[in-house]
Enzyme design. Structure first.
Site, PDB file in Angstrom:
ATOM      1  N   ASP A  66       0.851  -1.188   0.000  1.00 46.91           N
ATOM      2  CA  ASP A  66       0.000   0.000   0.000  1.00 46.91           C
ATOM      3  C   ASP A  66       0.883   1.233   0.000  1.00 46.91           C
ATOM      4  OD1 ASP A  66      -2.141  -1.686   0.102  1.00 46.91           O
ATOM      5  OD2 ASP A  66      -2.641  -1.297   2.198  1.00 46.91           O
TER       6      ASP A  66
ATOM      7  N   ASP B 203     -15.524  -3.236  -0.616  1.00 42.51           N
ATOM      8  CA  ASP B 203     -15.070  -3.026   0.760  1.00 42.51           C
ATOM      9  C   ASP B 203     -16.294  -2.761   1.626  1.00 42.51           C
ATOM     10  OD1 ASP B 203     -12.442  -3.025  -0.355  1.00 42.51           O
ATOM     11  OD2 ASP B 203     -12.721  -0.919  -0.877  1.00 42.51           O
TER      12      ASP B 203
END
Length: 234
Positions: A9, A131
Site C-alpha cells: 500500500d 469493501d
C-alpha cells in the site's frame, strides 16, 4: 491451491499500512516497496503482487502511476494495481506500463454499466474490489457510505467476465485479528466469480481455512512483513 498475493500500500511512494482503512492510522512498513517486491519475488508460492495507491483511492484519481511503473520493472511476478482508477484511459495506461490486472472499486459501484464495459473490453483482467463493514458497502477510500448491501450488489455481477471479486472486511483490515470467515464463505457461495479475501490475515492457518471455503486467493498485508508467515513456504 489458494493463491497468495502479498500487498504493498502506497502513500507518497512510501509503503504503509492502515488500520480499518483510516488514513490517520498510517504506519510505515519496515521494508520499502522496492525491498518488498524483491522479498516477495523469491517465493514460488507468490502468484502476484497487489499494489494500492491509497491517496489515489481517496482523491478519486491515480497519484502513484509513475512510481508504480518503476516498480513493475523490478519483478517478473504478475502485478495488479488499484486505487483511484476511474477511467478506461487509466486502465489502458497501466496495461501499457506492463501492469497485468487493474482493480476497480468505487467507480464500478457507482456505474455498473461502466464496470461491465471494462470487464468485457479487458476480460479476466479487471478485478472488482468491494469493501464493507459487515454487509454495508463503502466507497472512496472507505470513507463514504453507499446504503448498498454486499450480497445484493455482488449478485448483479454474475454475468460479467471479471477476473475476480476482492472482498475486504474493513473492520478486520490491518488488525491481524483473522479474516471474517463467515461472510467470506457466504460470498463465495453467492457468486460464480472467484473471490479474493483481504483483511485481517495473520498466518498460514488462516490461509488454510480460507482455502477450505473455496476462496480463490488471499491478499496478505501486515502479516507478509513477518518472517514467521513465510516459514516452510517456497
Amino acid at each position: 491451491m489458494i493463491e497468495l498475493w502479498p500487498a504493498i500500500d502506497l502513500i507518497g511512494s512510501t509503503s504503509v499500512r492502515l488500520t480499518e482503512g483510516k488514513y490517520d492510522s498510517e504506519e510505515k512498513m519496515s521494508r520499502s516497496a522496492e525491498e518488498s517486491i524483491a522479498y516477495y519475488s523469491q517465493f514460488e508460492c507468490v502468484n502476484r503482487i497487489h499494489i494500492v495507491d491509497l491517496i489515489g483511492a481517496k482523491a478519486q484519481h491515480a497519484r502513484e502511476f509513475d512510481y508504480i511503473k518503476s516498480l513493475r520493472r523490478l519483478t517478473t511476478k504478475d502485478i495488479e494495481v488499484g486505487g483511484g482508477i476511474r477511467t478506461k484511459s487509466q486502465i489502458m495506461d497501466y496495461f501499457a506500463a506492463g501492469i497485468n490486472y487493474c482493480i476497480v472499486g468505487t467507480k464500478g459501484i457507482q456505474d455498473t454499466d461502466w464496470l461491465k464495459e471494462m470487464a468485457h473490453t479487458f476480460p479476466g483482467r479487471i478485478y472488482f474490489s468491494v469493501d464493507a463493514y459487515g454487509e454495508d458497502i463503502k466507497v472512496n477510500g472507505w470513507e463514504e457510505d453507499t446504503e448498498l448491501n454486499l450480497f445484493s450488489f455482488v449478485k448483479q455481477l454474475s454475468d460479467i467476465p471479471l477476473g475476480g471479486i476482492i472482498y475486504t472486511h474493513i473492520a478486520k483490515d490491518g488488525k491481524m485479528s483473522g479474516p471474517n470467515f463467515e461472510l467470506t464463505g457466504q460470498l463465495v457461495k453467492a457468486t460464480t466469480i472467484p473471490v479474493i479475501a483481504s483483511g485481517g490475515i495473520r498466518h498460514q492457518q488462516d490461509i488454510q481455512r480460507l482455502a477450505s471455503l473455496n476462496v480463490h486467493a488471499a491478499i496478505i498485508g501486515k502479516a507478509a512483513h513477518q518472517a514467521s508467515f513465510w516459514e516452510g513456504l517456497k
